[in-house]
Design an enzyme around this catalytic site. Structure first.
Site, PDB file in Angstrom:
ATOM      1  N   LYS A  26       0.209 -22.982 -54.678  1.00 21.13           N
ATOM      2  CA  LYS A  26       0.539 -21.654 -54.132  1.00 21.13           C
ATOM      3  C   LYS A  26       1.999 -21.576 -53.683  1.00 21.13           C
ATOM      4  O   LYS A  26       2.694 -20.639 -54.019  1.00 21.13           O
ATOM      5  CB  LYS A  26      -0.334 -21.322 -52.900  1.00 21.13           C
ATOM      6  CG  LYS A  26      -1.806 -21.188 -53.176  1.00 21.13           C
ATOM      7  CD  LYS A  26      -2.539 -20.632 -51.958  1.00 21.13           C
ATOM      8  CE  LYS A  26      -2.506 -21.549 -50.738  1.00 21.13           C
ATOM      9  NZ  LYS A  26      -3.240 -22.813 -50.903  1.00 21.13           N
TER      10      LYS A  26
ATOM     11  N   ARG B 167      -7.128 -16.522 -44.688  1.00 26.51           N
ATOM     12  CA  ARG B 167      -7.862 -17.740 -44.977  1.00 26.51           C
ATOM     13  C   ARG B 167      -9.317 -17.633 -44.547  1.00 26.51           C
ATOM     14  O   ARG B 167     -10.104 -18.564 -44.762  1.00 26.51           O
ATOM     15  CB  ARG B 167      -7.216 -18.901 -44.238  1.00 26.51           C
ATOM     16  CG  ARG B 167      -6.305 -19.756 -45.124  1.00 26.51           C
ATOM     17  CD  ARG B 167      -6.143 -21.047 -44.412  1.00 26.51           C
ATOM     18  NE  ARG B 167      -5.588 -22.162 -45.094  1.00 26.51           N
ATOM     19  CZ  ARG B 167      -4.310 -22.394 -45.320  1.00 26.51           C
ATOM     20  NH1 ARG B 167      -3.417 -21.492 -45.061  1.00 26.51           N
ATOM     21  NH2 ARG B 167      -3.930 -23.537 -45.848  1.00 26.51           N
TER      22      ARG B 167
ATOM     23  N   ARG C  25       2.372 -35.363 -53.050  1.00 21.71           N
ATOM     24  CA  ARG C  25       3.314 -34.283 -52.723  1.00 21.71           C
ATOM     25  C   ARG C  25       4.364 -34.762 -51.718  1.00 21.71           C
ATOM     26  O   ARG C  25       4.054 -35.428 -50.744  1.00 21.71           O
ATOM     27  CB  ARG C  25       2.519 -33.119 -52.126  1.00 21.71           C
ATOM     28  CG  ARG C  25       3.374 -31.972 -51.633  1.00 21.71           C
ATOM     29  CD  ARG C  25       2.633 -30.674 -51.610  1.00 21.71           C
ATOM     30  NE  ARG C  25       1.636 -30.583 -50.567  1.00 21.71           N
ATOM     31  CZ  ARG C  25       0.888 -29.487 -50.364  1.00 21.71           C
ATOM     32  NH1 ARG C  25       1.016 -28.449 -51.162  1.00 21.71           N
ATOM     33  NH2 ARG C  25       0.000 -29.465 -49.402  1.00 21.71           N
TER      34      ARG C  25
ATOM     35  N   ARG D 279       3.990 -34.370 -45.666  1.00 24.76           N
ATOM     36  CA  ARG D 279       3.423 -33.588 -44.557  1.00 24.76           C
ATOM     37  C   ARG D 279       2.352 -34.411 -43.851  1.00 24.76           C
ATOM     38  O   ARG D 279       1.544 -35.060 -44.509  1.00 24.76           O
ATOM     39  CB  ARG D 279       2.760 -32.320 -45.116  1.00 24.76           C
ATOM     40  CG  ARG D 279       3.664 -31.123 -45.123  1.00 24.76           C
ATOM     41  CD  ARG D 279       3.073 -29.976 -45.879  1.00 24.76           C
ATOM     42  NE  ARG D 279       1.765 -29.546 -45.411  1.00 24.76           N
ATOM     43  CZ  ARG D 279       1.141 -28.452 -45.853  1.00 24.76           C
ATOM     44  NH1 ARG D 279       1.718 -27.685 -46.755  1.00 24.76           N
ATOM     45  NH2 ARG D 279      -0.043 -28.117 -45.405  1.00 24.76           N
TER      46      ARG D 279
ATOM     47  N   ARG E 144      -9.478 -30.458 -44.783  1.00 27.24           N
ATOM     48  CA  ARG E 144      -8.860 -29.205 -45.271  1.00 27.24           C
ATOM     49  C   ARG E 144      -9.631 -28.660 -46.478  1.00 27.24           C
ATOM     50  O   ARG E 144      -9.819 -27.454 -46.611  1.00 27.24           O
ATOM     51  CB  ARG E 144      -7.397 -29.448 -45.638  1.00 27.24           C
ATOM     52  CG  ARG E 144      -6.513 -29.589 -44.409  1.00 27.24           C
ATOM     53  CD  ARG E 144      -5.137 -30.107 -44.765  1.00 27.24           C
ATOM     54  NE  ARG E 144      -4.366 -29.179 -45.561  1.00 27.24           N
ATOM     55  CZ  ARG E 144      -3.348 -29.537 -46.329  1.00 27.24           C
ATOM     56  NH1 ARG E 144      -2.989 -30.808 -46.419  1.00 27.24           N
ATOM     57  NH2 ARG E 144      -2.682 -28.634 -47.010  1.00 27.24           N
TER      58      ARG E 144
END
Ligand code: AMP
Length: 207
Positions: free
Chosen positions: A13, A88, A122, A151, A162
């Site tokens: 996204k 969300r 990532r 992160r 998550r």
């Protein structure tokens, strides 16, 4: 152009949102980025949000809804915007519908295995760029040369919760926007360029 991007964590996204916003010259509103900036600055909002983010849980609806409502009221949002990571929950979507008319909800679809791999590899830069170790092996940003980092909530333990939160609380938004007649699905397992091409086609078709 009033856009919402849907998709599991790691669906791409953020990457696609950056490109779409550049192309159509609209502001990129990422609630995750706003919350992380608050954490970094140590604001009361950041201190509160960190408790949830570190556990892979959602920050309470009333907090993020207030944040987004205020941001969308700013002048640069009058002609359009892209919401990345908001709404969300169904409650957030309902609240949003009271102060915004979403023209497109783009759902970036990827299967769970791919998502786990993408998040694990990532690497982020403070300038907003993101990379994956499979195609980028340097530890500094190609755009601004700052040091890349992972992160905190991309670490394995947090990723699991998550994904659970996504399935339970966020996936129902796909049906919500489908019923409103604004949903388009995009195959997010394709190359970044192909995903972008598909999104642009959808947005240009709607003009
Ligand atoms: P993201 O960068 O979109 O993956 O968001 C990172 C984290 O920020 C999420 O796991 C949540 O804890 C929090 N967050 C971001 N957007 C929202 C939202 N719309 N509602 C609740 N929590 C959010």
């Amino acid at each position: 152009m009033y856009l919402v991007f849907l998709g599991a964590p790691g669906a791409g996204k953020g990457t696609q949102a950056t490109r779409v916003c550049e192309k159509y010259n609209i502001p990129h509103i990422s609630t995750g980025d706003i919350l992380r900036a608050n954490i970094k600055e140590g604001t009361p909002l950041g201190v509160e949000a960190k408790k949830f983010i570190d556990k892979g849980l959602l920050v309470p609806d009333e907090v993020v809804i207030g944040l987004v409502k205020q941001r969308l009221g700013e002048k640069d949002c009058q002609k359009g915007y892209l919401l990345d990571g908001f709404p969300r929950t169904i409650e957030q979507a309902q609240a949003l519908s009271e102060f915004a008319d979403i023209t497109n909800a783009i759902n970036i679809q990827v299967d769970e295995k791919l998502v786990v791999d993408r998040i694990a590899g990532r690497r982020m830069c403070k300038c907003g760029e993101s990379y994956h170790i499979s195609w980028y092996d340097k530890d500094t940003c190609a755009k601004c040369e700052s040091k890349l980092y992972q992160r905190d909530d991309d670490k394995e333990e947090t990723v699991k919760s998550r994904l659970e939160v996504y399935k339970k609380q966020t996936a129902p938004l796909i049906e919500y926007y489908e019923k409103k007649g604004v949903l388009s699905n995009v195959d997010g397992s394709q190359s970044m360029d192909k995903v972008f091409e598909d999104i642009v086609r959808i947005l240009d078709d709607n003009d």
